[in-house]
Design a protein around this motif. Structure first.
Motif, PDB file in Angstrom:
ATOM      1  N   LYS A  34     -36.505  33.822  11.868  1.00 58.23           N
ATOM      2  CA  LYS A  34     -36.709  33.148  10.570  1.00 58.23           C
ATOM      3  C   LYS A  34     -35.433  32.389  10.214  1.00 58.23           C
ATOM      4  O   LYS A  34     -34.345  32.962  10.183  1.00 58.23           O
ATOM      5  CB  LYS A  34     -37.011  34.201   9.495  1.00 58.23           C
ATOM      6  CG  LYS A  34     -37.533  33.662   8.188  1.00 58.23           C
ATOM      7  CD  LYS A  34     -38.855  32.967   8.293  1.00 58.23           C
ATOM      8  CE  LYS A  34     -40.029  33.836   8.655  1.00 58.23           C
ATOM      9  NZ  LYS A  34     -41.301  33.064   8.679  1.00 58.23           N
ATOM     10  N   PRO A  35     -35.526  31.090   9.917  1.00 56.59           N
ATOM     11  CA  PRO A  35     -34.336  30.338   9.486  1.00 56.59           C
ATOM     12  C   PRO A  35     -33.850  30.831   8.115  1.00 56.59           C
ATOM     13  O   PRO A  35     -34.667  31.105   7.228  1.00 56.59           O
ATOM     14  CB  PRO A  35     -34.841  28.890   9.390  1.00 56.59           C
ATOM     15  CG  PRO A  35     -36.078  28.851  10.234  1.00 56.59           C
ATOM     16  CD  PRO A  35     -36.696  30.214  10.085  1.00 56.59           C
ATOM     17  N   VAL A  36     -32.533  30.956   7.975  1.00 51.86           N
ATOM     18  CA  VAL A  36     -31.943  31.461   6.733  1.00 51.86           C
ATOM     19  C   VAL A  36     -30.812  30.545   6.270  1.00 51.86           C
ATOM     20  O   VAL A  36     -29.939  30.161   7.057  1.00 51.86           O
ATOM     21  CB  VAL A  36     -31.382  32.895   6.917  1.00 51.86           C
ATOM     22  CG1 VAL A  36     -30.689  33.368   5.636  1.00 51.86           C
ATOM     23  CG2 VAL A  36     -32.486  33.877   7.303  1.00 51.86           C
ATOM     24  N   ALA A  58     -31.363  19.896   2.139  1.00 47.88           N
ATOM     25  CA  ALA A  58     -31.831  18.854   3.061  1.00 47.88           C
ATOM     26  C   ALA A  58     -31.448  19.210   4.496  1.00 47.88           C
ATOM     27  O   ALA A  58     -32.272  19.094   5.419  1.00 47.88           O
ATOM     28  CB  ALA A  58     -31.251  17.498   2.662  1.00 47.88           C
ATOM     29  N   SER A  59     -30.193  19.678   4.705  1.00 51.33           N
ATOM     30  CA  SER A  59     -29.763  20.071   6.064  1.00 51.33           C
ATOM     31  C   SER A  59     -30.595  21.243   6.561  1.00 51.33           C
ATOM     32  O   SER A  59     -30.957  21.315   7.743  1.00 51.33           O
ATOM     33  CB  SER A  59     -28.296  20.533   6.084  1.00 51.33           C
ATOM     34  OG  SER A  59     -27.456  19.563   5.597  1.00 51.33           O
ATOM     35  N   PHE A  60     -30.881  22.185   5.645  1.00 48.90           N
ATOM     36  CA  PHE A  60     -31.657  23.368   6.031  1.00 48.90           C
ATOM     37  C   PHE A  60     -33.070  22.962   6.458  1.00 48.90           C
ATOM     38  O   PHE A  60     -33.565  23.387   7.505  1.00 48.90           O
ATOM     39  CB  PHE A  60     -31.693  24.355   4.855  1.00 48.90           C
ATOM     40  CG  PHE A  60     -32.352  25.663   5.159  1.00 48.90           C
ATOM     41  CD1 PHE A  60     -31.992  26.406   6.278  1.00 48.90           C
ATOM     42  CD2 PHE A  60     -33.322  26.188   4.312  1.00 48.90           C
ATOM     43  CE1 PHE A  60     -32.594  27.629   6.557  1.00 48.90           C
ATOM     44  CE2 PHE A  60     -33.923  27.408   4.578  1.00 48.90           C
ATOM     45  CZ  PHE A  60     -33.565  28.132   5.711  1.00 48.90           C
ATOM     46  N   VAL A  61     -33.703  22.125   5.666  1.00 50.01           N
ATOM     47  CA  VAL A  61     -35.075  21.698   5.990  1.00 50.01           C
ATOM     48  C   VAL A  61     -35.085  20.885   7.288  1.00 50.01           C
ATOM     49  O   VAL A  61     -35.974  21.054   8.134  1.00 50.01           O
ATOM     50  CB  VAL A  61     -35.690  20.917   4.801  1.00 50.01           C
ATOM     51  CG1 VAL A  61     -37.027  20.287   5.187  1.00 50.01           C
ATOM     52  CG2 VAL A  61     -35.880  21.851   3.599  1.00 50.01           C
ATOM     53  N   ASP A  62     -34.059  20.055   7.496  1.00 46.14           N
ATOM     54  CA  ASP A  62     -33.953  19.309   8.771  1.00 46.14           C
ATOM     55  C   ASP A  62     -33.878  20.279   9.940  1.00 46.14           C
ATOM     56  O   ASP A  62     -34.516  20.076  10.971  1.00 46.14           O
ATOM     57  CB  ASP A  62     -32.690  18.428   8.772  1.00 46.14           C
ATOM     58  CG  ASP A  62     -32.888  17.166   7.943  1.00 46.14           C
ATOM     59  OD1 ASP A  62     -34.039  16.903   7.524  1.00 46.14           O
ATOM     60  OD2 ASP A  62     -31.890  16.456   7.709  1.00 46.14           O
ATOM     61  N   ALA A  63     -33.044  21.336   9.775  1.00 44.81           N
ATOM     62  CA  ALA A  63     -32.874  22.318  10.861  1.00 44.81           C
ATOM     63  C   ALA A  63     -34.186  23.046  11.138  1.00 44.81           C
ATOM     64  O   ALA A  63     -34.519  23.318  12.294  1.00 44.81           O
ATOM     65  CB  ALA A  63     -31.775  23.313  10.500  1.00 44.81           C
ATOM     66  N   ILE A  64     -34.935  23.352  10.072  1.00 44.83           N
ATOM     67  CA  ILE A  64     -36.230  24.026  10.261  1.00 44.83           C
ATOM     68  C   ILE A  64     -37.188  23.117  11.028  1.00 44.83           C
ATOM     69  O   ILE A  64     -37.833  23.537  11.987  1.00 44.83           O
ATOM     70  CB  ILE A  64     -36.855  24.400   8.889  1.00 44.83           C
ATOM     71  CG1 ILE A  64     -36.053  25.515   8.211  1.00 44.83           C
ATOM     72  CG2 ILE A  64     -38.313  24.821   9.053  1.00 44.83           C
ATOM     73  CD1 ILE A  64     -36.477  25.807   6.781  1.00 44.83           C
ATOM     74  N   ASN A  65     -37.239  21.860  10.608  1.00 43.78           N
ATOM     75  CA  ASN A  65     -38.241  20.965  11.180  1.00 43.78           C
ATOM     76  C   ASN A  65     -37.828  20.368  12.523  1.00 43.78           C
ATOM     77  O   ASN A  65     -38.644  19.753  13.212  1.00 43.78           O
ATOM     78  CB  ASN A  65     -38.569  19.851  10.168  1.00 43.78           C
ATOM     79  CG  ASN A  65     -39.275  20.423   8.938  1.00 43.78           C
ATOM     80  OD1 ASN A  65     -40.029  21.383   9.055  1.00 43.78           O
ATOM     81  ND2 ASN A  65     -39.007  19.862   7.766  1.00 43.78           N
ATOM     82  N   ALA A  66     -36.557  20.584  12.920  1.00 49.80           N
ATOM     83  CA  ALA A  66     -36.086  20.069  14.216  1.00 49.80           C
ATOM     84  C   ALA A  66     -36.593  20.926  15.367  1.00 49.80           C
ATOM     85  O   ALA A  66     -36.570  20.495  16.518  1.00 49.80           O
ATOM     86  CB  ALA A  66     -34.556  20.042  14.234  1.00 49.80           C
TER      87      ALA A  66
END
Ligand SMILES: Cc1cc2nc3c(=O)[nH]c(=O)nc-3n(C[C@H](O)[C@H](O)[C@H](O)COP(=O)(O)O)c2cc1C
Length: 176
Positions: free
Chosen positions: A103-105, A167-175
């Motif tokens: 799970k991304p945190v 924004a960085s977190f969501v980018d990392a999730i969607n990458a």
């Protein structure tokens, strides 16, 4: 739509850690939905004997919410150079579940003097196989500022850093 679950490590009614997560909700882009978890105080004490085929209902609900989230946003105070007991209790319930690994945190710290809490959480979360997105994590000097969620969100510095971090977190999730 990216779904995030926000988890505060403080049970205080007017908690800076809860408030910064409420600010995240206000700052979230339109395509990001953030829900604040409100069940921490009601979780039973972790007991491996209860963690079998029929775990307590509140644990089932917690795990469902974790499973339904694309990522977790955690803001947690430091207590006696450690993780607050109620928050560590929740993490212990998540150790053996299938919903938590990978799970991304995103970690947020609201007090720069609490320099131990992020490394402590990192150690536990990495042991639990979470994917902590370190480059999105941030520490904000909010302690003593008496800002509410609107005040944090509207503050150019704090609001800007939280927006960038999300924004960085969501980018990392969607990458992935
Ligand atoms: C029992 C207790 C122990 C604390 N221990 C520490 C500590 O070891 N280091 C620290 O930086 N702050 C410590 N603090 C201060 C809290 O981390 C700080 O007040 C935090 O902002 C509270 O978060 P909240 O507003 O979300 O409840 C402690 C506070 C309490 C109540």
């Amino acid at each position: 739509m990216t779904k995030l679950l926000a988890l505060s490590g403080s049970l205080r009614a007017v908690s800076m850690n809860k408030t910064v997560l409420e600010a995240c909700i206000k700052l979230a882009p339109a395509e990001v939905d953030i829900t604040l978890y409100n069940g921490l105080a009601g979780l039973p004490p972790f007991n491996p004997d209860l963690d079998g085929d029929n775990p307590p209902k509140k644990i089932v609900t917690l795990r469902k919410q974790i499973g339904a989230a694309d990522g977790l946003v955690i803001s947690c105070p430091e207590y006696a150079h450690g993780i607050p007991g109620s928050f560590k209790n929740m993490l212990d319930w998540l150790v053996s579940c299938v919903e938590f690994p990978e799970k991304p945190v995103l970690l947020i710290n609201t007090s720069p003097q609490s320099e131990r809490i992020i490394p402590l959480l990192m150690e536990v979360l990495m042991t639990m196989s979470a994917r902590v997105v370190s480059n999105a994590s941030l520490t904000l000097p909010l302690k003593g500022r008496k800002l509410d969620a609107d005040g944090i969100a509207r503050n150019a510095e704090f609001g800007g850093q939280l927006r960038d971090s999300l924004a960085s977190f969501v980018d990392a999730i969607n990458a992935v």
